[in-house]
Each structure stands twice: as C-alpha cells, then as structure tokens.
Design a protein around this motif. Sequence first.
Motif, PDB file in Angstrom:
ATOM      1  N   VAL A 159       0.874  -1.272  -0.247  1.00  0.00           N
ATOM      2  CA  VAL A 159      -0.047   0.001  -0.082  1.00  0.00           C
ATOM      3  C   VAL A 159       0.829   1.030  -0.005  1.00  0.00           C
ATOM      4  CG1 VAL A 159      -1.896   1.365   1.093  1.00  0.00           C
ATOM      5  CG2 VAL A 159      -1.690  -1.271   1.323  1.00  0.00           C
ATOM      6  N   LEU A 160       0.749   1.966  -1.078  1.00  0.00           N
ATOM      7  CA  LEU A 160       1.645   3.267  -1.255  1.00  0.00           C
ATOM      8  C   LEU A 160       0.767   4.606  -1.106  1.00  0.00           C
ATOM      9  CD1 LEU A 160       3.589   1.969  -4.344  1.00  0.00           C
ATOM     10  CD2 LEU A 160       4.392   2.312  -2.013  1.00  0.00           C
ATOM     11  N   CYS A 161       1.083   5.546  -0.493  1.00  0.00           N
ATOM     12  CA  CYS A 161       0.647   7.100  -0.591  1.00  0.00           C
ATOM     13  C   CYS A 161       1.507   8.155  -0.278  1.00  0.00           C
ATOM     14  CB  CYS A 161      -0.537   7.108   0.608  1.00  0.00           C
ATOM     15  SG  CYS A 161      -1.674   8.423   0.230  1.00  0.00           S
ATOM     16  N   GLY A 162       1.566   8.975  -1.212  1.00  0.00           N
ATOM     17  CA  GLY A 162       2.293  10.231  -1.133  1.00  0.00           C
ATOM     18  C   GLY A 162       2.001  11.136   0.245  1.00  0.00           C
ATOM     19  N   THR A 163       3.040  11.634   0.907  1.00  0.00           N
ATOM     20  CA  THR A 163       2.571  12.296   2.197  1.00  0.00           C
ATOM     21  C   THR A 163       1.633  13.746   1.841  1.00  0.00           C
ATOM     22  OG1 THR A 163       4.668  13.294   2.170  1.00  0.00           O
ATOM     23  CG2 THR A 163       4.423  11.555   3.599  1.00  0.00           C
ATOM     24  N   LEU A 169      -4.460   9.480   2.790  1.00  0.00           N
ATOM     25  CA  LEU A 169      -3.580   8.817   3.644  1.00  0.00           C
ATOM     26  C   LEU A 169      -4.417   7.899   4.723  1.00  0.00           C
ATOM     27  CD1 LEU A 169      -1.211  11.862   4.531  1.00  0.00           C
ATOM     28  CD2 LEU A 169      -0.422   9.837   3.598  1.00  0.00           C
ATOM     29  N   SER A 170      -5.645   8.388   5.341  1.00  0.00           N
ATOM     30  CA  SER A 170      -6.054   7.683   6.223  1.00  0.00           C
ATOM     31  C   SER A 170      -6.646   6.320   5.777  1.00  0.00           C
ATOM     32  CB  SER A 170      -7.466   8.502   6.851  1.00  0.00           C
ATOM     33  OG  SER A 170      -8.334   7.585   7.650  1.00  0.00           O
ATOM     34  N   ALA A 171      -6.989   6.526   4.380  1.00  0.00           N
ATOM     35  CA  ALA A 171      -7.611   5.188   3.707  1.00  0.00           C
ATOM     36  C   ALA A 171      -6.369   4.221   3.372  1.00  0.00           C
ATOM     37  CB  ALA A 171      -7.981   5.446   2.331  1.00  0.00           C
ATOM     38  N   ALA A 172      -5.160   4.665   3.365  1.00  0.00           N
ATOM     39  CA  ALA A 172      -3.844   4.052   3.051  1.00  0.00           C
ATOM     40  C   ALA A 172      -3.451   3.277   4.378  1.00  0.00           C
ATOM     41  CB  ALA A 172      -2.706   4.882   2.605  1.00  0.00           C
ATOM     42  N   LEU A 186       4.528   5.264   3.411  1.00  0.00           N
ATOM     43  CA  LEU A 186       4.251   6.701   2.780  1.00  0.00           C
ATOM     44  C   LEU A 186       5.185   7.296   2.237  1.00  0.00           C
ATOM     45  CD1 LEU A 186       2.319   7.635   5.992  1.00  0.00           C
ATOM     46  CD2 LEU A 186       1.296   6.572   4.015  1.00  0.00           C
ATOM     47  N   VAL A 187       5.370   7.987   1.216  1.00  0.00           N
ATOM     48  CA  VAL A 187       6.355   8.454   0.185  1.00  0.00           C
ATOM     49  C   VAL A 187       6.751  10.006   0.520  1.00  0.00           C
ATOM     50  CG1 VAL A 187       7.184   8.511  -1.785  1.00  0.00           C
ATOM     51  CG2 VAL A 187       5.729   6.643  -1.432  1.00  0.00           C
ATOM     52  N   PRO A 188       7.535  10.300   1.235  1.00  0.00           N
ATOM     53  CA  PRO A 188       7.845  11.683   1.446  1.00  0.00           C
ATOM     54  C   PRO A 188       7.792  12.950   0.235  1.00  0.00           C
ATOM     55  CG  PRO A 188       9.285  10.350   2.662  1.00  0.00           C
ATOM     56  CD  PRO A 188       8.642   9.526   1.476  1.00  0.00           C
ATOM     57  N   GLY A 189       7.003  13.730   0.345  1.00  0.00           N
ATOM     58  CA  GLY A 189       6.892  14.899  -0.775  1.00  0.00           C
ATOM     59  C   GLY A 189       6.113  14.332  -2.102  1.00  0.00           C
TER      60      GLY A 189
END
Length: 215
Positions: A159-163, A169-172, A186-189
């Motif tokens: 599961v990936l999500c950009g910050t 984000l909550s769903a990730a 969680l991918v910074p930036g």
Amino acid sequence: MASQAQAVVFLHGIGAGPDSWDAQLTALPDGYTGIAPQLAGLTGGEAFTLADAAAAIRDDFDQRGVRRAHLCGLSLGGMVATRFALDYPDRIASLVLSGSQVRPSPTLMRVQDTIMRLLPERLVAAPGMTKHDMLAVLRSVAATDFRAELSRIAVPTLVLCGTKDRANLSAARELAHRIEGAELQLVPGAGHEWNVQLPAEFNARLTAFYTRQDG
C-alpha cells in the motif's frame, strides 16, 4: 508471454489513461512484463461499477492468455484492483495500491457531486469523458465500502501513498491494517499521481516489492 514472464497489470485513475504508466512499463525488473489496459465503463453514459470494470480486466486476461498476474492500481485503478482481488482471487499474484480508498467520505463525496453538477462540463470532465460520465463514476465510488471484505485478500500487498496526498492517507493506513500482511509505505513529498510526478521513486519501490516476492 504469460508462460515466459510474470505479467504486471497497471490500472489508471479517473483523470488519466494507460499512457500514465509509460515510465513503469519500461522499468520493470527482469522476468516481468507490463500491461496497461483502458479501464472499461468510464465513457458512454452507462452506469459504471467496480465489479464490471474488474470483470473486464478478467476478460482481458483471458484474451491475452494470462492466467495469473500482479495488479498495480492508482486511485480509481486501485479500487478496481481491490475489487478484482476480491472477486477473482485465483487470478492475482500480488497487489499494489497507491492513493486508493476503502470507504470514501460520504460528506466529501456529496460536496464533490454538488460542485461538479454546478460547474460547466469543460471544467470537471476528464479527457474523453462527459460530465455525465464523471458523475456516474463518482456515484459508484461513493457507494463503495470495502471494510468488511479486505480481510479476504491473501496475496502479498503493498500500500503506497504520498505524504502530500492527504485525502487518501487515512485510507492507505486502513488498507494496510485490514489486509493481512500488507506493507504500508508513505512516500515523502509525493502527491496523488506520483507515478508520473516521481517515476524513478515509484519504479524503485515497485521493483523492490517484486524482488522481495521472488526471493
């Protein structure tokens, strides 16, 4: 193809198309080959459903001779990939979900629907879609609730999500919590469509995930 290389099927978001995955299709590790189909049901004024879109992916598998594949979906594509994993568990080898959803906020979806109805079509319709098409897709998304089903997914899942993709984000975090053994990154930036914005970063994380499965 399916007998010689593992297929990775990339599923695009509502505002994009198969070409949004060009950078990923050319950067898969050895032993993998990429497919980026057009999601079915986004145009034509018919009622869009995740189940129908997932069934179309299954039919595409059959036409290509692909028995089992890795799915990687972003946004709406991630929701279709989740539906596919639930409906056709014997056809999926692994799952990558980026900027996807579990149960979209009913309040936010109502607000979005109201705004889209008021704005002119040229401001709200994605390329190749009418405002009617967009509203039909959003209605299907708004009615989605995967919470009771996610525990049935039993394949390796990333599961990936950009910050910067704050809406997802909550769903990730919930996806990673509810899918047993899922890995959350969680991918910074990174924003929502970071496969296009930061392709090298996306490719590196994808390659590492598939390499771990091989190992």
